[in-house]
Design a protein around this motif. Sequence first.
Motif, PDB file in Angstrom:
ATOM      1  N   PRO A  46       0.822  -1.225   0.000  1.00 25.74           N
ATOM      2  CA  PRO A  46       0.000   0.000   0.000  1.00 25.74           C
ATOM      3  C   PRO A  46       0.854   1.273   0.000  1.00 25.74           C
ATOM      4  O   PRO A  46       0.547   2.234  -0.706  1.00 25.74           O
ATOM      5  CB  PRO A  46      -0.815  -0.126   1.289  1.00 25.74           C
ATOM      6  CG  PRO A  46      -0.887  -1.602   1.545  1.00 25.74           C
ATOM      7  CD  PRO A  46       0.399  -2.196   1.021  1.00 25.74           C
ATOM      8  N   ILE A  47       1.968   1.247   0.710  1.00 34.27           N
ATOM      9  CA  ILE A  47       2.814   2.446   0.826  1.00 34.27           C
ATOM     10  C   ILE A  47       3.444   2.861  -0.517  1.00 34.27           C
ATOM     11  O   ILE A  47       3.769   4.027  -0.726  1.00 34.27           O
ATOM     12  CB  ILE A  47       3.905   2.213   1.907  1.00 34.27           C
ATOM     13  CG1 ILE A  47       4.555   3.507   2.299  1.00 34.27           C
ATOM     14  CG2 ILE A  47       4.902   1.183   1.485  1.00 34.27           C
ATOM     15  CD1 ILE A  47       5.490   3.379   3.468  1.00 34.27           C
ATOM     16  N   ALA A  48       3.560   1.912  -1.421  1.00 31.27           N
ATOM     17  CA  ALA A  48       4.210   2.202  -2.714  1.00 31.27           C
ATOM     18  C   ALA A  48       3.213   2.268  -3.869  1.00 31.27           C
ATOM     19  O   ALA A  48       3.604   2.387  -5.035  1.00 31.27           O
ATOM     20  CB  ALA A  48       5.269   1.134  -2.998  1.00 31.27           C
ATOM     21  N   LEU A  49       1.921   2.242  -3.522  1.00 29.28           N
ATOM     22  CA  LEU A  49       0.903   2.183  -4.575  1.00 29.28           C
ATOM     23  C   LEU A  49       0.837   3.484  -5.387  1.00 29.28           C
ATOM     24  O   LEU A  49       0.636   3.466  -6.599  1.00 29.28           O
ATOM     25  CB  LEU A  49      -0.453   1.849  -3.943  1.00 29.28           C
ATOM     26  CG  LEU A  49      -1.481   1.173  -4.829  1.00 29.28           C
ATOM     27  CD1 LEU A  49      -0.910   0.001  -5.615  1.00 29.28           C
ATOM     28  CD2 LEU A  49      -2.648   0.690  -3.977  1.00 29.28           C
ATOM     29  N   ASP A  50       1.040   4.623  -4.716  1.00 30.56           N
ATOM     30  CA  ASP A  50       1.015   5.892  -5.460  1.00 30.56           C
ATOM     31  C   ASP A  50       2.145   5.927  -6.488  1.00 30.56           C
ATOM     32  O   ASP A  50       1.940   6.328  -7.635  1.00 30.56           O
ATOM     33  CB  ASP A  50       1.158   7.088  -4.506  1.00 30.56           C
ATOM     34  CG  ASP A  50      -0.189   7.455  -3.899  1.00 30.56           C
ATOM     35  OD1 ASP A  50      -1.217   6.962  -4.429  1.00 30.56           O
ATOM     36  OD2 ASP A  50      -0.203   8.195  -2.898  1.00 30.56           O
ATOM     37  N   THR A  70      -4.436  -2.589 -17.784  1.00 33.65           N
ATOM     38  CA  THR A  70      -3.512  -2.543 -16.646  1.00 33.65           C
ATOM     39  C   THR A  70      -4.322  -2.483 -15.359  1.00 33.65           C
ATOM     40  O   THR A  70      -5.464  -1.997 -15.365  1.00 33.65           O
ATOM     41  CB  THR A  70      -2.592  -1.296 -16.671  1.00 33.65           C
ATOM     42  OG1 THR A  70      -3.406  -0.130 -16.609  1.00 33.65           O
ATOM     43  CG2 THR A  70      -1.709  -1.246 -17.892  1.00 33.65           C
ATOM     44  N   LYS A  71      -3.702  -2.973 -14.286  1.00 32.86           N
ATOM     45  CA  LYS A  71      -4.323  -2.892 -12.970  1.00 32.86           C
ATOM     46  C   LYS A  71      -3.185  -2.697 -11.970  1.00 32.86           C
ATOM     47  O   LYS A  71      -2.190  -3.423 -12.030  1.00 32.86           O
ATOM     48  CB  LYS A  71      -5.036  -4.215 -12.703  1.00 32.86           C
ATOM     49  CG  LYS A  71      -5.872  -4.251 -11.453  1.00 32.86           C
ATOM     50  CD  LYS A  71      -6.374  -5.661 -11.180  1.00 32.86           C
ATOM     51  CE  LYS A  71      -7.459  -6.105 -12.150  1.00 32.86           C
ATOM     52  NZ  LYS A  71      -7.894  -7.486 -11.897  1.00 32.86           N
ATOM     53  N   ALA A  72      -3.317  -1.716 -11.084  1.00 38.63           N
ATOM     54  CA  ALA A  72      -2.322  -1.524 -10.018  1.00 38.63           C
ATOM     55  C   ALA A  72      -3.053  -1.736  -8.702  1.00 38.63           C
ATOM     56  O   ALA A  72      -4.049  -1.062  -8.444  1.00 38.63           O
ATOM     57  CB  ALA A  72      -1.733  -0.124 -10.085  1.00 38.63           C
ATOM     58  N   THR A  73      -2.584  -2.658  -7.898  1.00 34.81           N
ATOM     59  CA  THR A  73      -3.336  -3.025  -6.699  1.00 34.81           C
ATOM     60  C   THR A  73      -2.420  -3.483  -5.563  1.00 34.81           C
ATOM     61  O   THR A  73      -1.264  -3.851  -5.805  1.00 34.81           O
ATOM     62  CB  THR A  73      -4.338  -4.161  -7.043  1.00 34.81           C
ATOM     63  OG1 THR A  73      -5.050  -4.526  -5.863  1.00 34.81           O
ATOM     64  CG2 THR A  73      -3.644  -5.402  -7.584  1.00 34.81           C
ATOM     65  N   SER A  74      -2.997  -3.482  -4.345  1.00 35.11           N
ATOM     66  CA  SER A  74      -2.297  -4.073  -3.200  1.00 35.11           C
ATOM     67  C   SER A  74      -2.974  -5.364  -2.769  1.00 35.11           C
ATOM     68  O   SER A  74      -2.597  -5.951  -1.747  1.00 35.11           O
ATOM     69  CB  SER A  74      -2.332  -3.107  -2.012  1.00 35.11           C
ATOM     70  OG  SER A  74      -1.518  -2.023  -2.285  1.00 35.11           O
ATOM     71  N   GLU A  75      -4.009  -5.755  -3.487  1.00 36.36           N
ATOM     72  CA  GLU A  75      -4.761  -6.967  -3.141  1.00 36.36           C
ATOM     73  C   GLU A  75      -4.210  -8.162  -3.906  1.00 36.36           C
ATOM     74  O   GLU A  75      -4.211  -8.165  -5.149  1.00 36.36           O
ATOM     75  CB  GLU A  75      -6.250  -6.795  -3.512  1.00 36.36           C
ATOM     76  CG  GLU A  75      -6.956  -5.672  -2.780  1.00 36.36           C
ATOM     77  CD  GLU A  75      -7.016  -5.905  -1.275  1.00 36.36           C
ATOM     78  OE1 GLU A  75      -7.096  -7.069  -0.862  1.00 36.36           O
ATOM     79  OE2 GLU A  75      -6.947  -4.901  -0.533  1.00 36.36           O
TER      80      GLU A  75
END
Length: 330
Positions: A46-50, A70-75
Amino acid sequence: MVQKKPLRVAVTGAGGQIGYSLLFSIAAGEVFGPDQPVILQMLELPIALDALRGVEMEILDCAFPLLHGTKATSELDEAFGDADAVFLVGSKPRQKGQERADLMRDNGPIFIGQGKSIDAVAAPDCKVLVVGNPCNTNALIAMSQAKRLPRRNFTAMTRLDENRAKAQLAIKAGAKTTDIQRLAVWGNHSPTMYPDYTNATIGGRKVTDVITDAAWLEGAFLTTVQQRGKAILDARGKSSAASAAFAAVDHMRDWFRPTPQGEWRSMAVPSDGSYGIPEGLICSFPVTVDAEGQWKIVQGVELDAKSKARIQKSVDELVEERDMVKDLLT
Ligand code: NAD
Ligand code: LMR
């Protein structure tokens, strides 16, 4: 022309150094071919998601013809959902003064949850490449979660070591890297790895017939390859990244297509007991890949006593690593 169905490709640690190179190569068609669309499923903490969202913007700005989403996620389950190929990169790199094995207790646990999620939601024949160090043992941890996926679908990366070895031999012999064949790395991705030059060829001739400087082969060649990661870390202050991404491209590309006749690839794969290496250990071997995308350990490679002893030393280290994480293996 009928377009191929896009492949779903998951990359963890996508916002890191290796991700910054690897993602663009995948989207450009360098892994799965110039007519194979891809969907990138990128995982970050989560901390690097931005930061990852910034990389995603750059990827979109390349207008890659083959990129269908594309998909950027923490899940985890979102990243690995229906994935056909997974690059497990996300983990800590070592710092100066550390060995890769020092990362074991920090990085190992990451591969339990990821292995579970891949097993639960990825495509049934999903191919998994572990890059995050110590990659052999992390792959073992992820593989130990496999209840549905075949265990042989979990591999770790020693292709960077093969590429490094080929580059050193080519420089020494005044040859091209493509002239060098059957250079297999055996064992662990660690200083004990064994890049076996005794079975390799340059332009179809034995390496030892072309490079007659035996002291160099036994000395500087082996140690340069074995210690290359440290040399880069010492020089750059950061571990190798672009070369690692290129090797990951090589590994996955060559797993999805048949190996040309007579050639070998180095891949760390679950041992089937070949060459007396304990079954299930993720060990680097020479392999070939068939038309169905299945790797096979090359059989009948002649190994002299010195080579056997070197491979044994690296295998012993893998056994020790396995013992250190036995609480993470289920
Ligand atoms: P990096 O620190 O630049 O990037 C790693 C990224 O992973 C970071 O953005 C971090 O936020 C993310 N991350 C950490 N834990 C995560 C998790 N649980 N889920 C998702 N993302 C997570 O590091 P890097 O230079 O890209 O290297 C990554 C790994 O690859 C390191 O372990 C390094 O040692 C290894 N490596 C292996 C080889 C090889 O030949 N096998 C070569 C080079 C590097
Ligand atoms: C490498 O071989 O360059 C990587 O495994 C990074 C490292 O820590 O050596």
